[in-house]
Enzyme design. Structure first.
Site, PDB file in Angstrom:
ATOM      1  N   ARG A  81       0.856  -1.186   0.000  1.00 31.02           N
ATOM      2  CA  ARG A  81       0.000   0.000   0.000  1.00 31.02           C
ATOM      3  C   ARG A  81       0.893   1.237   0.000  1.00 31.02           C
ATOM      4  O   ARG A  81       1.949   1.251   0.635  1.00 31.02           O
ATOM      5  CB  ARG A  81      -0.908   0.001   1.235  1.00 31.02           C
ATOM      6  CG  ARG A  81      -1.929   1.133   1.243  1.00 31.02           C
ATOM      7  CD  ARG A  81      -2.745   1.127   2.517  1.00 31.02           C
ATOM      8  NE  ARG A  81      -3.591   2.316   2.583  1.00 31.02           N
ATOM      9  CZ  ARG A  81      -4.228   2.730   3.672  1.00 31.02           C
ATOM     10  NH1 ARG A  81      -4.101   2.054   4.811  1.00 31.02           N
ATOM     11  NH2 ARG A  81      -4.962   3.822   3.642  1.00 31.02           N
ATOM     12  N   HIS A  82       0.480   2.267  -0.731  1.00 30.62           N
ATOM     13  CA  HIS A  82       1.259   3.499  -0.835  1.00 30.62           C
ATOM     14  C   HIS A  82       1.583   4.101   0.536  1.00 30.62           C
ATOM     15  O   HIS A  82       0.946   3.803   1.547  1.00 30.62           O
ATOM     16  CB  HIS A  82       0.487   4.535  -1.658  1.00 30.62           C
ATOM     17  CG  HIS A  82      -0.844   4.887  -1.053  1.00 30.62           C
ATOM     18  ND1 HIS A  82      -0.987   5.773  -0.004  1.00 30.62           N
ATOM     19  CD2 HIS A  82      -2.088   4.450  -1.347  1.00 30.62           C
ATOM     20  CE1 HIS A  82      -2.250   5.885   0.317  1.00 30.62           C
ATOM     21  NE2 HIS A  82      -2.948   5.082  -0.474  1.00 30.62           N
ATOM     22  N   ASN A 107      -4.720  10.886   4.108  1.00 26.63           N
ATOM     23  CA  ASN A 107      -4.537   9.906   5.194  1.00 26.63           C
ATOM     24  C   ASN A 107      -4.264  10.650   6.490  1.00 26.63           C
ATOM     25  O   ASN A 107      -4.858  10.362   7.540  1.00 26.63           O
ATOM     26  CB  ASN A 107      -3.364   8.978   4.910  1.00 26.63           C
ATOM     27  CG  ASN A 107      -3.625   7.961   3.816  1.00 26.63           C
ATOM     28  OD1 ASN A 107      -2.712   7.604   3.082  1.00 26.63           O
ATOM     29  ND2 ASN A 107      -4.854   7.490   3.676  1.00 26.63           N
ATOM     30  N   ARG A 132      -0.274   9.030  -5.454  1.00 28.17           N
ATOM     31  CA  ARG A 132       0.264   8.536  -4.178  1.00 28.17           C
ATOM     32  C   ARG A 132       0.845   7.140  -4.320  1.00 28.17           C
ATOM     33  O   ARG A 132       1.808   6.788  -3.643  1.00 28.17           O
ATOM     34  CB  ARG A 132      -0.805   8.591  -3.081  1.00 28.17           C
ATOM     35  CG  ARG A 132      -2.085   7.814  -3.348  1.00 28.17           C
ATOM     36  CD  ARG A 132      -3.144   8.218  -2.319  1.00 28.17           C
ATOM     37  NE  ARG A 132      -4.383   7.452  -2.387  1.00 28.17           N
ATOM     38  CZ  ARG A 132      -5.405   7.750  -3.176  1.00 28.17           C
ATOM     39  NH1 ARG A 132      -5.337   8.788  -3.996  1.00 28.17           N
ATOM     40  NH2 ARG A 132      -6.516   7.013  -3.151  1.00 28.17           N
ATOM     41  N   GLU A 138      -7.791   2.896  -5.971  1.00 23.62           N
ATOM     42  CA  GLU A 138      -8.523   2.696  -4.718  1.00 23.62           C
ATOM     43  C   GLU A 138     -10.020   2.522  -4.998  1.00 23.62           C
ATOM     44  O   GLU A 138     -10.512   2.898  -6.072  1.00 23.62           O
ATOM     45  CB  GLU A 138      -8.283   3.904  -3.799  1.00 23.62           C
ATOM     46  CG  GLU A 138      -9.069   3.908  -2.493  1.00 23.62           C
ATOM     47  CD  GLU A 138      -8.735   2.728  -1.583  1.00 23.62           C
ATOM     48  OE1 GLU A 138      -9.092   1.584  -1.952  1.00 23.62           O
ATOM     49  OE2 GLU A 138      -8.148   2.957  -0.515  1.00 23.62           O
ATOM     50  N   HIS A 145      -3.480   0.370  -3.399  1.00 21.38           N
ATOM     51  CA  HIS A 145      -4.258   1.054  -2.371  1.00 21.38           C
ATOM     52  C   HIS A 145      -4.908   0.051  -1.420  1.00 21.38           C
ATOM     53  O   HIS A 145      -4.995  -1.141  -1.716  1.00 21.38           O
ATOM     54  CB  HIS A 145      -5.322   1.914  -3.044  1.00 21.38           C
ATOM     55  CG  HIS A 145      -4.746   2.853  -4.054  1.00 21.38           C
ATOM     56  ND1 HIS A 145      -4.393   4.148  -3.763  1.00 21.38           N
ATOM     57  CD2 HIS A 145      -4.411   2.661  -5.363  1.00 21.38           C
ATOM     58  CE1 HIS A 145      -3.890   4.720  -4.837  1.00 21.38           C
ATOM     59  NE2 HIS A 145      -3.879   3.841  -5.828  1.00 21.38           N
TER      60      HIS A 145
END
Length: 247
Positions: free
Chosen positions: A8-9, A15, A60, A87, A182
């Protein structure tokens, strides 16, 4: 032993602000950049040398992959990019604070929107400026395939065909593959690989920038999966993800 690593980024600006992001193209924070660099060094220290990599259309994830490959001295390997690794689309929730949304609608409802298998948030209006159909990056994607909201079930429906037709078959030619995407597109792949039930998938929370390794035998059967890093710290990070939408 062949390997596919899911990552995951790193932490994004939204976030950090605890907002629903979805298909909104939000950049990494300084911490996200540092976390991506650390993930690259961890994987290099663990002897991983990728042959090919994949990521989404969102910066991202793209920037996380670029940083990782730079730290691993693998900038030269081929990279595939697909909107199918984006995502989950959060519809009208995109941009809203998760805690404030939980206070308004209740934690149970927000948990269903975030983590359940088949409950999708309210869709964007076609004329909404957040509608991804207005973006040039999706000009080659059929109009009716671009979502205005999604459940995890919907996300899986667009992600797994790409996994089956593009990513997984590369194991016949390559030994190690990296996929940077994502939280929910990766949850869909993990659900598929590990045959997690529709009910149990609600309990899977992926922290940012923690490499998740899947090992396959020579017949391409999954034999083992594990995170790289300190188990106690990883569990703590998972709990932090789970608590993001609490009042």
């Amino acid at each position: 032993m062949k390997k596919i690593v899911l990552l995951r980024h790193g932490e994004s600006v939204w976030n950090k602000e605890n907002r629903f992001t979805g298909w909104t193209d939000i950049d990494l924070t300084d911490k996200g950049v540092a976390d991506a660099a650390q993930a690259g060094l961890q994987m290099k220290d663990n002897g991983l040398v990728f042959d090919i990599a994949y990521t989404s259309f969102l910066k991202r994830a793209v920037k996380t992959l670029d940083i990782v490959l730079d730290k691993m001295d693998l900038d030269w390997i081929p990279v595939g990019k697909s909107w199918r690794l984006n995502e989950k689309h959060y519809g009208t929730l995109q941009g809203l604070n998760k805690t404030e949304t939980a206070s308004k609608y209740g934690e149970r409802q927000v948990l269903l929107w975030r983590r359940s298998f088949d409950v999708a948030p309210e869709p964007l209006d076609v004329d909404d400026n957040r509608n991804p159909r207005k973006e040039i990056r999706y000009k080659s994607v059929p109009w009716d395939e671009i979502p205005l909201t999604e459940s995890l079930k919907d996300t899986i429906a667009r992600t797994i065909p790409y996994w089956e037709c593009e990513i997984y078959p590369q194991l016949t030619m390559y030994d190690q593959i990296l996929v940077v995407a994502h939280g929910n597109s990766l949850r869909g792949i993990i659900k598929y690989l590990k045959n997690i039930s529709d009910d149990d998938i609600v309990n899977l929370n992926l922290p940012t920038a923690i490499p998740y390794v899947f090992e396959f035998d020579d017949k391409l059967n999954l034999v083992k999966d594990y995170f790289i890093g300190d188990p106690e710290q990883i569990n703590k990070l998972m709990q932090e993800v789970a608590s993001q939408a609490q009042k």
